[in-house]
Design a protein around this motif. Structure first.
Motif, short mmCIF file in Angstrom:
data_model
loop_
_atom_site.label_atom_id
_atom_site.label_comp_id
_atom_site.label_asym_id
_atom_site.label_seq_id
_atom_site.Cartn_x
_atom_site.Cartn_y
_atom_site.Cartn_z
N VAL A 38 0.85 -1.18 0.00
CA VAL A 38 0.00 0.00 0.00
C VAL A 38 0.89 1.23 0.00
CG1 VAL A 38 -1.73 1.33 1.28
CG2 VAL A 38 -1.85 -1.16 1.27
N TYR A 40 0.68 5.53 0.09
CA TYR A 40 -0.08 6.76 0.22
C TYR A 40 0.71 7.80 -0.55
CZ TYR A 40 -2.96 4.51 3.68
OH TYR A 40 -3.82 3.64 4.29
N VAL A 46 -4.68 6.35 -1.73
CA VAL A 46 -4.16 5.00 -1.52
C VAL A 46 -3.96 4.33 -2.87
CG1 VAL A 46 -4.60 2.73 -0.52
CG2 VAL A 46 -5.33 4.79 0.70
N THR A 48 -2.56 0.60 -4.43
CA THR A 48 -2.13 -0.76 -4.16
C THR A 48 -1.16 -1.22 -5.24
OG1 THR A 48 -3.87 -1.81 -5.45
CG2 THR A 48 -4.38 -1.30 -3.13
N GLY A 118 5.07 -1.03 2.08
CA GLY A 118 4.36 0.23 2.27
C GLY A 118 5.22 1.42 1.91
#
Length: 124
Positions: A38, A40, A46, A48, A118
């Motif tokens: 994920v 940001y 968001v 993916t 992330g």
């Protein structure tokens, strides 16, 4: 400061990731980014792993060049935090331009292999 084997492997996946993003190399991106990845982005949206692959393969975004202007790996056993800055040239929505940002990525070691799980981007 000497770089240990894990740090070298992490640096290598980031370098390979830059090349894979520029080439839209989907198999390589699937290897580098975890299935539960994920991001940001700088607007708080968001993204993916599948979103990223879809945008690259559809041509919605194309990375022309990527220049890392600083990368620091902080290793904590089977996970690491990677801080850095980058300047990219991208084509998006029919426009070409440069973007600079700072990032923080979390990388974990699963089954002996490092993957990015992330990311957080901030525009400079």
């Amino acid at each position: 400061m000497p770089v240990n084997d894990d740090e070298q492997q992490i640096i290598q996946i980031f370098e390979a990731g830059d090349r894979a993003l520029i080439a839209a190399d989907v198999p390589e991106l699937r290897r580098i980014y975890a299935d539960d990845y994920v991001q940001y982005d700088e607007s708080g949206k968001v993204v993916t792993k599948e979103d990223l692959v879809r945008r690259l393969t559809s041509g919605a975004i194309r990375f022309v060049s990527m220049t890392s202007t600083g990368r620091r790996v902080r290793l904590f056993g089977d996970f690491a935090i990677v801080h850095g800055s980058e300047e990219d040239e991208v084509e998006q929505d029919g426009r070409r331009g440069s973007v600079r940002y700072l990032y923080m990525d979390v990388v974990i070691k699963r089954e002996g292999k490092w993957q990015v799980v992330g990311s957080q981007l901030v525009k400079v």
